[in-house]
Each structure stands twice: as structure tokens, then as C-alpha cells.
Design an enzyme around this catalytic site. Structure first.
Site, PDB file in Angstrom:
ATOM      1  N   ILE A   1       0.859  -1.173   0.000  1.00 41.24           N
ATOM      2  CA  ILE A   1       0.000   0.000   0.000  1.00 41.24           C
ATOM      3  C   ILE A   1       0.898   1.226   0.000  1.00 41.24           C
ATOM      4  CG2 ILE A   1      -1.989  -1.114   1.086  1.00 41.24           C
ATOM      5  CD1 ILE A   1      -1.166   0.031   3.744  1.00 41.24           C
ATOM      6  N   ASP A   2       0.349   2.352  -0.406  1.00 38.92           N
ATOM      7  CA  ASP A   2       1.138   3.564  -0.553  1.00 38.92           C
ATOM      8  C   ASP A   2       1.708   4.039   0.780  1.00 38.92           C
ATOM      9  OD1 ASP A   2       0.449   3.565  -3.232  1.00 38.92           O
ATOM     10  OD2 ASP A   2      -1.261   4.919  -2.939  1.00 38.92           O
ATOM     11  N   LYS A   3       2.777   4.815   0.680  1.00 40.77           N
ATOM     12  CA  LYS A   3       3.444   5.356   1.859  1.00 40.77           C
ATOM     13  C   LYS A   3       2.462   6.043   2.805  1.00 40.77           C
ATOM     14  CE  LYS A   3       6.612   9.088   3.158  1.00 40.77           C
ATOM     15  NZ  LYS A   3       7.488  10.175   2.664  1.00 40.77           N
TER      16      LYS A   3
ATOM     17  N   ARG B   1      -7.172   6.101  -5.505  1.00 43.04           N
ATOM     18  CA  ARG B   1      -6.865   7.519  -5.656  1.00 43.04           C
ATOM     19  C   ARG B   1      -7.133   7.983  -7.085  1.00 43.04           C
ATOM     20  NH1 ARG B   1      -0.881   7.775  -3.398  1.00 43.04           N
ATOM     21  NH2 ARG B   1      -1.209  10.051  -3.567  1.00 43.04           N
TER      22      ARG B   1
END
Length: 352
Positions: free
Chosen positions: A155-157, A259
């Protein structure tokens, strides 16, 4: 296949070092090398690749080429630079992590926002995998540098929430197949800009790199042949007039999928700088409202996205495992602030 082998050579008395290598697929049609490499290396601009080629740093089958060279099937392309490659071996670091489940085969972690999951450009230390290497330092069978174990997905930062880590090659293989076959269950909670009219919906659109910004993804038509197919289902949980709290369930797991999809339908994630959600996109023109939004950004200074649930079949026992994580403090405080904002106000007074 990208190789991680450093191979220094002598070229006209200048020592060069191999930074990566890729072999062109057999079915590749002729295309300019700068375009080809821009697609293979999404974090590098095409202009930067052209400059590297013009400087003689890009070689094809051992010979430097210019940026207008057209790649052919089975070409071996290497980037040779005049300094050694950064050591990307993973070093154990004593970083606290929230382990919500663990057995001999796997572990489930609730990742904090702000933590990169794997070392990469600009983030060679302080990542989740560095922390996992330390946490499992006494487990002889686990080597964080072995791609056959470790993170099964990412998953994204700046996204918080659940991830599964495989301790054994068998576990990673079995779990990887579940993700590939879309049999896992994952849901996210997100706060998005705008009042979503429908109570639930489905977003379908290919996701690929935005040609104008290589760090951002863009949605293309399903039949465009650009990007990879992606499907997101969403359901409204709460409405706050100018923002909406939703649940998202993924059919696919593309980079920045939620997103990019929410941006595509006109509802970017709240505070998402990459996709324009860090501006006042809905609401009043008053200075007090603008100050209120700025306070919201300070409370949750990252995209308001949390990987809330994760479900899969245990790779050894065959048991269905399901996990749920609570909202982190910043996400929870943000939602509470919006609840207080609309308290005592009927939603039909809002103009979106």
C-alpha cells in the site's frame, strides 16, 4: 527482467558501473528507446533518459546508443553510470511495527501512514521491510533480501492499514496466487471531496502512468489498450455535505487505484496532494470555512485512505482469515471534525 548485479567495466579508460539491465521481449514492436525506458522506469522522466543516452550511458548489446534508437526483440539494454550502484540490500532496523496476527507461515501488519513499505529511490532505510527484517531477525529461515519471502502486496506510503507478509516461499506463492486470482477480500475507508449522489457505484477504467506526471496514475478507457484494467466498487458510509466517507472494495490491485479512480469521477481523496485533493475543492468562500479546511489538512496531512479489512485463505491450513483494523488517530480525528461541522445542519443546505 531487472537484474541487481553490479558489473563494472572499462570503456575508453572510464570506469562504468551497471545499474540495471533489461532484455526486450520477443514480441516487442520497434519503438524509440527513450519511450520504451520511460515505460519501464516510471520514476524517470523521458527527458532524463534522453540526456543519459546522449551522454553515452545507455547501451544496447554492449554498445552506446542515442535516444532515437529503436529497440528490437531480445535487445539487452543496460544503464552504465560512472559511479557504483547504491547498495540496495535490506538491513534490519529496530522500528516499531503493529503486528495484529502471526504464525509460522505469515504475519499481518497494521502499517502506519508515512512509512514506505519497501526500499526504493529516496527511501533506502526506515521502511516496513527494514522493520520486518529486525522483527524476524532470529528466524533463520527468513531472509528479507530473498524475494521468495516477505511482502505479498503493498500500500502507498501515506495510506495506513493492513498488509500480509509471508515467512516462507510456500506461503508467499500461495498468497500471491490468491491476490492474482482476486480471491482475497480487501476494503478501504476513504474521505473524498464532494457529495457523492449515488449510495453505491462501480468504477471501471484502465490505470496507467500519467504521461504528464510519471509519479501519478491516470485512468484510460477500458478498450483503449493503455494501462491495466481496474475495477473499484464504492459505498457511501456517511455524508458531510462537502465531503463523503466511503468504503471501497477492490476487484483489482493497481497502483494508486482508489486515488486515481476517485479523481477520475470528480471526487479526489481529501488531502491527496498528488491528485489535487489538498485544495479547497468544495464548500463556502468564507475565510472561516477556508481556515476550517486548513485545520483539517493539519489534522490529517496525507490522503485520507485506510486499508481497513483484509481476508484470505491461510496457505497451509485452508482456514479463512479475516482482519479488521481501527482507524488511526489522524483519520479518526478528521472524520470527527467533519461530523461536528455538519452537526445540527441539514444536508440539503449544502451546495456542492
Amino acid at each position: 527482467m531487472i537484474e541487481n548485479i553490479i558489473n563494472d567495466i572499462e570503456d575508453d579508460d572510464q570506469q562504468l558501473f551497471e545499474h540495471w539491465k533489461v532484455q526486450v521481449d520477443e514480441g516487442q514492436t520497434p519503438v524509440r528507446i527513450d519511450k520504451y525506458l520511460a515505460e519501464k522506469n516510471p520514476y524517470q522522466s523521458r527527458n532524463r533518459i534522453q540526456n543519459a543516452a546522449d551522454a553515452g550511458f545507455i547501451q544496447v548489446n554492449g554498445t552506446p546508443v542515442k535516444s532515437n534508437y529503436k529497440v528490437r526483440p531480445n535487445d539487452v539494454i543496460t544503464l552504465m553510470l560512472d559511479y557504483p550502484k547504491h547498495d540496495t540490500s535490506i538491513v534490519a532496523e529496530n522500528i516499531p511495527i503493529d503486528v495484529v496476527y502471526e504464525d509460522d507461515d505469515l504475519m499481518v501488519i497494521n502499517k502506519a501512514a508515512g512509512m514506505v513499505v519497501h526500499p526504493g529511490a529516496g527511501n533506502f532505510t526506515g521502511t516496513l521491510i527494514n522493520a520486518i527484517a529486525y522483527y524476524l531477525r532470529d528466524l533463520e529461515s527468513f531472509d528479507a533480501n530473498n524475494p521468495e519471502v516477505g511482502l505479498v502486496h503493498r500500500i502507498d506510503k501515506d495510506t495506513s492499514g493492513l498488509l500480509v507478509v509471508a515467512k516462507t516461499p510456500e506461503a508467499k506463492s500461495a498468497l500471491g496466487k490468491q491476490f492474482f486470482n482476486k480471491t482475497t477480500h480487501r476494503s478501504y475507508n476513504a474521505l473524498v471531496w464532494g457529495n457523492i449522489v449515488e449510495d453505491e457505484g462501480r468504477i471501471e477504467g484502465n490505470i496507467g502512468r500519467d504521461p504528464k506526471n510519471r509519479l501519478r496514475m491516470k485512468v484510460f478507457e477500458p478498450d483503449s489498450g493503455i494501462g491495466k484494467s481496474a475495477v473499484t466498487h464504492y459505498r457511501v458510509l456517511e455524508r458531510f455535505g462537502y465531503t463523503t466517507l466511503i468504503e471501497c472494495i477492490l476487484e483489482t490491485g493497481r497502483t494508486h487505484q482508489i486515488r486515481a479512480h476517485m479523481k477520475h469521477i470528480g471526487h479526489p481523496l481529501f488531502a491527496d496532494e498528488t491528485y489535487g485533493g489538498n485544495e479547497v475543492l468544495r464548500g463556502q468562500r468564507s475565510s472561516s470555512y477556508k481556515a476550517y479546511i486548513q485545520n483539517c489538512f493539519k489534522i490529517c496531512p496525507r490522503q485520507a485512505l485506510h486499508a481497513k479489512t483484509l481476508g484470505f485463505i491461510h496457505p497451509r491450513t485452508g482456514q479463512q482469515l479475516d482482519f479488521t483494523s481501527e482507524w488511526p488517530a489522524d483519520f479518526s480525528a478528521l472524520i470527527e471534525k467533519w461530523r461536528n461541522f455538519i452537526s445540527g445542519t441539514t444536508l440539503n443546505t449544502f451546495v456542492d
